[in-house]
Enzyme design. Structure first.
Site, PDB file in Angstrom:
ATOM      1  N   GLU A 270       0.834  -1.215   0.000  1.00  0.00           N
ATOM      2  CA  GLU A 270       0.000   0.000   0.000  1.00  0.00           C
ATOM      3  C   GLU A 270       0.866   1.261   0.000  1.00  0.00           C
ATOM      4  O   GLU A 270       0.768   2.088   0.911  1.00  0.00           O
ATOM      5  CB  GLU A 270      -0.885   0.028   1.261  1.00  0.00           C
ATOM      6  N   GLY A 272       2.108   4.991  -0.746  1.00  0.00           N
ATOM      7  CA  GLY A 272       1.503   6.268  -1.125  1.00  0.00           C
ATOM      8  C   GLY A 272       2.610   7.227  -1.517  1.00  0.00           C
ATOM      9  O   GLY A 272       2.856   7.499  -2.691  1.00  0.00           O
ATOM     10  N   TYR A 313       4.397  18.921  10.770  1.00  0.00           N
ATOM     11  CA  TYR A 313       5.487  17.992  11.124  1.00  0.00           C
ATOM     12  C   TYR A 313       6.869  18.646  11.090  1.00  0.00           C
ATOM     13  O   TYR A 313       7.866  17.922  11.108  1.00  0.00           O
ATOM     14  CB  TYR A 313       5.531  16.821  10.137  1.00  0.00           C
ATOM     15  N   CYS A 340      -2.956  33.883   9.546  1.00  0.00           N
ATOM     16  CA  CYS A 340      -2.706  34.528  10.838  1.00  0.00           C
ATOM     17  C   CYS A 340      -2.296  33.513  11.897  1.00  0.00           C
ATOM     18  O   CYS A 340      -3.045  33.246  12.847  1.00  0.00           O
ATOM     19  CB  CYS A 340      -3.949  35.273  11.282  1.00  0.00           C
ATOM     20  N   TYR A 369       0.433  13.815   0.467  1.00  0.00           N
ATOM     21  CA  TYR A 369      -0.034  14.525   1.665  1.00  0.00           C
ATOM     22  C   TYR A 369       0.108  16.044   1.500  1.00  0.00           C
ATOM     23  O   TYR A 369       0.386  16.757   2.447  1.00  0.00           O
ATOM     24  CB  TYR A 369       0.705  14.016   2.916  1.00  0.00           C
TER      25      TYR A 369
HETATM   26  N1  LLP Z   1      -1.523   2.016   4.462  1.00  0.00           N
HETATM   27  C1  LLP Z   1      -2.041   2.490   5.609  1.00  0.00           C
HETATM   28  C2  LLP Z   1      -2.936   1.630   6.393  1.00  0.00           C
HETATM   29  C3  LLP Z   1      -1.727   3.800   6.034  1.00  0.00           C
HETATM   30  O1  LLP Z   1      -2.232   4.255   7.166  1.00  0.00           O
HETATM   31  C4  LLP Z   1      -0.862   4.592   5.238  1.00  0.00           C
HETATM   32  C5  LLP Z   1      -0.513   5.958   5.670  1.00  0.00           C
HETATM   33  C6  LLP Z   1      -0.363   4.059   4.043  1.00  0.00           C
HETATM   34  C7  LLP Z   1      -0.703   2.756   3.695  1.00  0.00           C
HETATM   35  C8  LLP Z   1       0.539   4.828   3.119  1.00  0.00           C
HETATM   36  O2  LLP Z   1       1.736   5.191   3.706  1.00  0.00           O
HETATM   37  P1  LLP Z   1       2.946   5.807   2.823  1.00  0.00           P
HETATM   38  O3  LLP Z   1       3.396   4.753   1.863  1.00  0.00           O
HETATM   39  O4  LLP Z   1       2.416   6.999   2.110  1.00  0.00           O
HETATM   40  O5  LLP Z   1       3.960   6.158   3.836  1.00  0.00           O
HETATM   41  N2  LLP Z   1       0.363  12.817   6.653  1.00  0.00           N
HETATM   42  C9  LLP Z   1       1.638  12.198   6.933  1.00  0.00           C
HETATM   43  C10 LLP Z   1       1.645  10.721   6.565  1.00  0.00           C
HETATM   44  C11 LLP Z   1       0.549   9.931   7.229  1.00  0.00           C
HETATM   45  C12 LLP Z   1       0.527   8.491   6.771  1.00  0.00           C
HETATM   46  C13 LLP Z   1      -0.704   7.806   7.241  1.00  0.00           C
HETATM   47  N3  LLP Z   1      -0.852   6.467   6.772  1.00  0.00           N
HETATM   48  C14 LLP Z   1       2.727  12.975   6.228  1.00  0.00           C
HETATM   49  O6  LLP Z   1       2.438  13.960   5.552  1.00  0.00           O
HETATM   50  O7  LLP Z   1       3.912  12.627   6.362  1.00  0.00           O
END
Ligand code: LLP
Length: 406
Positions: A270, A272, A313, A340, A369
């Site tokens: 999965e 992203g 972050y 603001c 994100y």
């Molecule tokens: N699968 C599940 C169940 C997840 O909760 C997430 C991300 C992913 C896959 C994808 O993760 P990736 O491959 O993108 O790392 N907003 C934060 C990141 C939060 C990630 C939440 N879950 C940021 O901007 O760094």
């Protein structure tokens, strides 16, 4: 990123950013199709030997056109809400390639997922499994579920995006997992088909993944269930700065190949951020420049509502100018938004190519994100999104009208 200078002008895949900016209201997100395709294929090829199902994590970028492009490349989707599920379906991603994650799915969300026959609902609590069983019984269905294991692994990433430790809300700890496998035998309307895990995001070393594979091995051994699928989640880190550590996915792929041979399960991922993170830039215009004390504040028309990661972050996203002057400004320079709040700031520099009011700049590596975390804070409309594909510029989300939010 796929940004580069030709002479003094910034381009994305041979298309001039200034040209795009002249036709679109700033701020806007711009993505490179070529880079998205390349990242997806690179990721798949690392794991080619296990023929994985790659379910793009929609929360990282939920633009329907981007999902459709990924779908055409063979991607499935990892969704976490009714809205994301509907977007994935609208992008013509087959339900057979959709996994539904999340700790707090509602009745309605579960009903929709069951009705659409998604590949897996990844369950995160005993209560959720009971509810799925109940809904499925009413619909006269047997629903395939995965159970998310909390492997108690530290992903060594930012604590705010870490999900694999026992003190986090995600998944079932191994004891509860095994207990549930036993007690669920009389639940006739669910079939436990998968183990899923996701230990965090922006992970840059293989060690936590290795520990997670071992935790899964243990569960498979102790539960004595023949799982059809193992969903290994996402989390693969990217380089935001050239100096950032790069995750050795090749090394991880060998571990996954070995794991797959032993267990004979179909592997799901999965990702992203890895697929889209470095494919997009946020283009903004400089509204004003002022000097407070000994610091220049470069005030942009993009704010933390448009791009939240630095405020949320302390994430670092380099800023580059769309026209790179040969002169430089030296001294303290801080790029800030118009909102603001003092957290509405992007990055500080000690020197930067000379810029003036009205010039464009690009905030880099915002494909993941970025737009999905944006909001209407300060009653500001959501920015538009544009993709560059084979030299053509396509608007893939119109800028929100202010009237829509009043
Ligand atoms: N699968 C599940 C169940 C997840 O909760 C997430 C991300 C992913 C896959 C994808 O993760 P990736 O491959 O993108 O790392 N907003 C934060 C990141 C939060 C990630 C939440 N879950 C940021 O901007 O760094």
């Amino acid at each position: 990123m796929s940004l580069n200078y030709k002479g003094q002008n910034l381009f994305i895949d041979n298309t001039s950013i200034k040209g795009i900016a002249k036709k679109n209201i700033t701020p806007f997100y711009v993505y490179s199709y070529k880079k998205i395709k390349n990242n997806f294929e690179t990721f798949y090829n690392y794991f080619k030997k296990v023929s994985p199902l790659v379910c793009f994590s929609v929360k990282s970028n939920s633009n329907v056109s981007i999902l459709a492009e990924l779908g055409k490349l063979g991607s499935g989707a990892d969704v976490v809400s009714e809205g994301e599920l509907l977007k994935a379906l609208k992008a013509r991603i087959s339900p057979k390639k959709i996994v539904f994650s999340g700790v707090g799915k509602t009745d309605n969300e579960l009903k929709l997922a069951i009705r659409k026959k998604v590949l897996l609902i990844n369950v995160e609590s005993e209560s959720e499994a009971l509810l799925i069983n109940k809904i499925s019984r009413k619909m006269n269905r047997v629903t395939q579920i995965g159970i998310r294991l909390n492997p108690n692994v530290d992903a060594n990433t930012l604590s705010k995006i870490s999900t694999g430790k026992l003190d986090s809300k995600f998944g079932l700890p191994s004891k509860n997992f095994l207990k549930f496998c036993k007690s669920s035998k009389n639940l006739k309307n669910i079939k436990i088909s998968a183990i899923s895990v996701h230990i965090g995001s922006q992970i840059t070393s293989v060690a936590p993944y290795k520990r997670t594979l071992n935790a899964i091995r243990k569960i498979i051994r102790l539960s004595q269930i023949n799982f059809d699928y193992v969903d290994l989640g996402g989390g693969f880190g990217i380089q935001y700065k050239n100096k950032d550590k790069k995750i050795d996915i090749k090394k991880y792929s060998y571990l996954v190949e070995k794991f797959q041979k032993e267990t004979n399960c179909k592997i799901i991922f999965e990702p992203g951020r890895y697929i889209v993170g470095n494919t997009g830039a946020l283009i903004s215009k400089i509204v004003f420049i002022k000097k407070n004390g000994n610091k220049y504040f470069v005030i942009l028309n993009a704010g933390m509502n448009d791009f939240m990661r630095p405020a949320l972050y302390n994430a670092i996203h380099e800023i580059v100018s769309v026209f790179k002057s040969k002169k430089r400004i030296s001294g303290k320079i801080e790029f800030v938004g118009p909102i603001c709040e003092s957290t509405d700031t992007f990055l500080k520099y000690k020197n930067f190519p000379y810029v003036k009011e009205g010039d464009y700049i690009a905030i880099t590596n915002v494909g993941a994100y970025g737009s999905t975390l944006s909001s209407n804070y300060n009653t500001r409309p959501l920015a538009s999104e544009v993709i560059v594909k084979k030299g053509k510029i396509k608007i893939i989300r119109k800028r929100q009208k202010i009237t829509e939010i009043i």
